[in-house]
Scaffold this motif. Structure first.
Motif, PDB file in Angstrom:
ATOM      1  N   VAL A   8      40.093  42.495 -47.665  1.00  0.00           N
ATOM      2  CA  VAL A   8      39.428  41.795 -48.818  1.00  0.00           C
ATOM      3  C   VAL A   8      40.130  41.823 -49.973  1.00  0.00           C
ATOM      4  O   VAL A   8      40.563  40.779 -50.666  1.00  0.00           O
ATOM      5  CB  VAL A   8      37.838  42.066 -48.985  1.00  0.00           C
ATOM      6  CG1 VAL A   8      37.271  41.233 -50.204  1.00  0.00           C
ATOM      7  CG2 VAL A   8      37.133  41.714 -47.472  1.00  0.00           C
ATOM      8  N   PHE A   9      40.262  43.298 -50.304  1.00  0.00           N
ATOM      9  CA  PHE A   9      41.456  43.401 -51.319  1.00  0.00           C
ATOM     10  C   PHE A   9      42.588  42.542 -51.507  1.00  0.00           C
ATOM     11  O   PHE A   9      42.950  41.932 -52.479  1.00  0.00           O
ATOM     12  CB  PHE A   9      41.776  44.931 -51.426  1.00  0.00           C
ATOM     13  CG  PHE A   9      42.553  45.167 -52.677  1.00  0.00           C
ATOM     14  CD1 PHE A   9      41.909  45.561 -53.937  1.00  0.00           C
ATOM     15  CD2 PHE A   9      43.730  45.295 -52.455  1.00  0.00           C
ATOM     16  CE1 PHE A   9      42.740  45.965 -55.028  1.00  0.00           C
ATOM     17  CE2 PHE A   9      44.785  45.795 -53.481  1.00  0.00           C
ATOM     18  CZ  PHE A   9      44.049  46.198 -54.702  1.00  0.00           C
ATOM     19  N   SER A  10      43.383  42.636 -50.565  1.00  0.00           N
ATOM     20  CA  SER A  10      44.556  41.847 -50.308  1.00  0.00           C
ATOM     21  C   SER A  10      44.433  40.450 -50.391  1.00  0.00           C
ATOM     22  O   SER A  10      45.082  39.839 -50.892  1.00  0.00           O
ATOM     23  CB  SER A  10      45.144  42.195 -48.938  1.00  0.00           C
ATOM     24  OG  SER A  10      46.454  41.453 -48.851  1.00  0.00           O
ATOM     25  N   MET A  11      43.470  39.830 -49.746  1.00  0.00           N
ATOM     26  CA  MET A  11      43.205  38.242 -49.971  1.00  0.00           C
ATOM     27  C   MET A  11      43.016  38.009 -51.192  1.00  0.00           C
ATOM     28  O   MET A  11      43.376  36.941 -51.803  1.00  0.00           O
ATOM     29  CB  MET A  11      42.022  37.930 -48.976  1.00  0.00           C
ATOM     30  CG  MET A  11      42.505  38.169 -47.388  1.00  0.00           C
ATOM     31  SD  MET A  11      41.366  37.274 -46.284  1.00  0.00           S
ATOM     32  CE  MET A  11      42.081  35.528 -46.388  1.00  0.00           C
ATOM     33  N   PHE A  29      52.674  26.472 -52.952  1.00  0.00           N
ATOM     34  CA  PHE A  29      51.889  27.243 -52.302  1.00  0.00           C
ATOM     35  C   PHE A  29      52.142  27.306 -50.810  1.00  0.00           C
ATOM     36  O   PHE A  29      51.541  27.828 -49.967  1.00  0.00           O
ATOM     37  CB  PHE A  29      50.468  26.834 -52.311  1.00  0.00           C
ATOM     38  CG  PHE A  29      49.954  27.243 -53.638  1.00  0.00           C
ATOM     39  CD1 PHE A  29      49.047  28.527 -53.969  1.00  0.00           C
ATOM     40  CD2 PHE A  29      50.171  26.454 -54.830  1.00  0.00           C
ATOM     41  CE1 PHE A  29      48.526  28.546 -55.006  1.00  0.00           C
ATOM     42  CE2 PHE A  29      49.411  26.851 -56.138  1.00  0.00           C
ATOM     43  CZ  PHE A  29      48.799  27.988 -56.202  1.00  0.00           C
ATOM     44  N   GLY A  30      53.408  26.536 -50.425  1.00  0.00           N
ATOM     45  CA  GLY A  30      53.728  26.330 -48.962  1.00  0.00           C
ATOM     46  C   GLY A  30      54.018  27.642 -48.286  1.00  0.00           C
ATOM     47  O   GLY A  30      54.722  28.401 -48.788  1.00  0.00           O
ATOM     48  N   GLY A  31      53.369  27.929 -47.343  1.00  0.00           N
ATOM     49  CA  GLY A  31      53.506  29.057 -46.420  1.00  0.00           C
ATOM     50  C   GLY A  31      52.954  30.115 -46.977  1.00  0.00           C
ATOM     51  O   GLY A  31      53.086  31.337 -46.471  1.00  0.00           O
ATOM     52  N   TRP A  32      51.983  30.313 -47.911  1.00  0.00           N
ATOM     53  CA  TRP A  32      51.653  31.606 -48.592  1.00  0.00           C
ATOM     54  C   TRP A  32      50.678  32.425 -47.589  1.00  0.00           C
ATOM     55  O   TRP A  32      50.581  33.416 -47.471  1.00  0.00           O
ATOM     56  CB  TRP A  32      50.768  31.110 -49.742  1.00  0.00           C
ATOM     57  CG  TRP A  32      49.451  30.619 -49.706  1.00  0.00           C
ATOM     58  CD1 TRP A  32      49.342  29.242 -49.727  1.00  0.00           C
ATOM     59  CD2 TRP A  32      48.031  31.328 -49.623  1.00  0.00           C
ATOM     60  NE1 TRP A  32      47.882  28.957 -49.638  1.00  0.00           N
ATOM     61  CE2 TRP A  32      47.322  30.102 -49.442  1.00  0.00           C
ATOM     62  CE3 TRP A  32      47.789  32.741 -49.462  1.00  0.00           C
ATOM     63  CZ2 TRP A  32      45.879  30.502 -49.333  1.00  0.00           C
ATOM     64  CZ3 TRP A  32      46.435  32.946 -49.339  1.00  0.00           C
ATOM     65  CH2 TRP A  32      45.486  31.898 -49.373  1.00  0.00           C
ATOM     66  N   LEU A  33      50.014  31.204 -46.605  1.00  0.00           N
ATOM     67  CA  LEU A  33      48.958  32.010 -45.588  1.00  0.00           C
ATOM     68  C   LEU A  33      49.798  32.701 -44.578  1.00  0.00           C
ATOM     69  O   LEU A  33      49.636  33.665 -44.131  1.00  0.00           O
ATOM     70  CB  LEU A  33      48.167  30.673 -45.071  1.00  0.00           C
ATOM     71  CG  LEU A  33      47.029  31.508 -44.031  1.00  0.00           C
ATOM     72  CD1 LEU A  33      46.365  32.275 -44.922  1.00  0.00           C
ATOM     73  CD2 LEU A  33      46.290  30.225 -43.501  1.00  0.00           C
ATOM     74  N   SER A  34      50.702  31.987 -44.169  1.00  0.00           N
ATOM     75  CA  SER A  34      51.679  32.643 -43.086  1.00  0.00           C
ATOM     76  C   SER A  34      52.421  33.974 -43.815  1.00  0.00           C
ATOM     77  O   SER A  34      52.851  34.944 -43.048  1.00  0.00           O
ATOM     78  CB  SER A  34      52.744  31.971 -42.691  1.00  0.00           C
ATOM     79  OG  SER A  34      53.767  31.412 -43.673  1.00  0.00           O
ATOM     80  N   ALA A  35      52.707  34.060 -44.917  1.00  0.00           N
ATOM     81  CA  ALA A  35      53.296  35.021 -45.690  1.00  0.00           C
ATOM     82  C   ALA A  35      52.346  36.329 -46.065  1.00  0.00           C
ATOM     83  O   ALA A  35      52.856  37.369 -46.461  1.00  0.00           O
ATOM     84  CB  ALA A  35      53.821  34.711 -46.851  1.00  0.00           C
ATOM     85  N   TRP A  36      50.858  36.122 -45.628  1.00  0.00           N
ATOM     86  CA  TRP A  36      49.826  37.084 -46.165  1.00  0.00           C
ATOM     87  C   TRP A  36      50.176  38.573 -45.348  1.00  0.00           C
ATOM     88  O   TRP A  36      49.933  39.294 -45.919  1.00  0.00           O
ATOM     89  CB  TRP A  36      48.628  36.633 -45.922  1.00  0.00           C
ATOM     90  CG  TRP A  36      47.547  37.384 -46.260  1.00  0.00           C
ATOM     91  CD1 TRP A  36      47.196  38.025 -47.548  1.00  0.00           C
ATOM     92  CD2 TRP A  36      46.794  38.252 -45.127  1.00  0.00           C
ATOM     93  NE1 TRP A  36      46.097  38.888 -47.244  1.00  0.00           N
ATOM     94  CE2 TRP A  36      45.919  39.082 -45.803  1.00  0.00           C
ATOM     95  CE3 TRP A  36      46.874  38.246 -43.880  1.00  0.00           C
ATOM     96  CZ2 TRP A  36      45.170  39.991 -45.302  1.00  0.00           C
ATOM     97  CZ3 TRP A  36      45.830  39.209 -43.345  1.00  0.00           C
ATOM     98  CH2 TRP A  36      45.057  39.989 -43.919  1.00  0.00           C
TER      99      TRP A  36
END
Length: 293
Positions: free
Chosen positions: A100-103, A126-133
């Protein structure tokens, strides 16, 4: 009689919150500043097509979001304190908290970057930020646990300055001098010195995470215990629970002030006011010998 000089803890107490906030502000500002410089040097060395302000925005957006998350982590560690017993469950809870902290950290810093880029007349993708998480999480999980270590180390230092109480254990040989199940005294360790506090001198007790604080003559002494455990060790003719987080010494009660909802305020002889929940109020009045009028 000459008043005793204030202890180190008492001298620190008025400045405690300022010291805590100041530490995190300085620590995060220091990291953001030096990280900005190193990233900017790497950008110049590699001749990358970024303006000089961009690495500063990247690092400071991360740092500011991190700073905003310090307080929630402090509250979380107080709510779910580290325990050696049941460490598997504790580790699971802390790992989930780190996710949760990281998200929140990633969402916050990306939002700040987008706002600054728009203010500067550009656009932050913002492209690809979810895959970079997952990559960001590997960095954030380390930062999260470093933050926890800092918080718990500070709390340990405060307990050492303040004085930490312990229940007297049974001796290795021979019978105990007093009942272990219902102690007449507590051992308090403060800055390497031990002294005894009579149980009857405890004015009230308050829950604080995996500790309870014993209030004795204006001083708090943390004791590693739960409210249920400590209430079972105290004389029920002298101490009574008045709320989920409070126990009071009946000899210290001056008056009971009813308030809305069936709850009450307990006024002690030294002027302290404690909350009393509706579920404990009747029992308290009966113990004090008062009718429910």
């Amino acid at each position: 009689m000459q008043a005793s000089s204030p202890t180190a803890y008492e001298r620190l107490l008025p400045w405690k919150q300022m010291v805590e906030v100041g530490f995190w502000v300085v620590y995060i500002a220091w990291n953001a500043s030096f990280n900005s410089i190193t990233v900017l040097m790497d950008v110049h060395k590699s001749s990358l097509a970024f303006a000089d302000w961009e690495p500063v925005v990247w690092e400071w957006s991360s740092g500011l979001t991190w700073l905003l998350l310090v307080w929630p982590v402090v509250r979380f560690t107080a709510w779910r304190p580290l325990r050696w017993t049941g460490w598997g469950r504790t580790l699971t809870e802390y790992l989930l908290a780190s996710v949760v902290f990281s998200m929140l950290h990633v969402v916050g810093m990306y939002a700040l970057r987008a706002w600054v880029y728009r203010w500067m007349g550009g656009e932050y993708g913002f492209g690809g930020w979810l895959s970079a998480w997952p990559y960001e999480y590997l960095k954030d999980v380390r930062g999260f646990f470093v933050l926890v270590v800092f918080i718990e180390t500070w709390r340990l230092l405060m307990r050492r300055l303040q004085g930490e109480a312990q229940l007297l254990a049974a001796p290795d040989e021979g019978p105990p001098l007093e009942p272990v199940e219902r102690p007449e005294r507590f051992l308090v360790r403060k800055l390497g010195r031990d002294f005894l506090v009579a149980t009857e001198e405890i004015e009230w007790i308050r829950a604080a995470g995996n500790y309870v604080n014993l209030q004795v003559r204006g001083h708090d002494y943390p004791l590693r215990s739960t409210m249920t455990e400590i209430s079972g060790r105290l004389d029920p003719g002298r101490f009574v629970r008045i709320q989920r987080s409070y126990i009071v010494n009946l000899a210290q009660v001056a008056s009971i002030e009813p308030i809305d909802g069936g709850e009450a305020r307990i006024h002690l002889k030294d002027g302290t006011v404690l909350p009393c929940s509706r579920s404990y109020r009747t029992a308290l009045r009966e113990r004090l010998g008062a009718g429910e009028g």
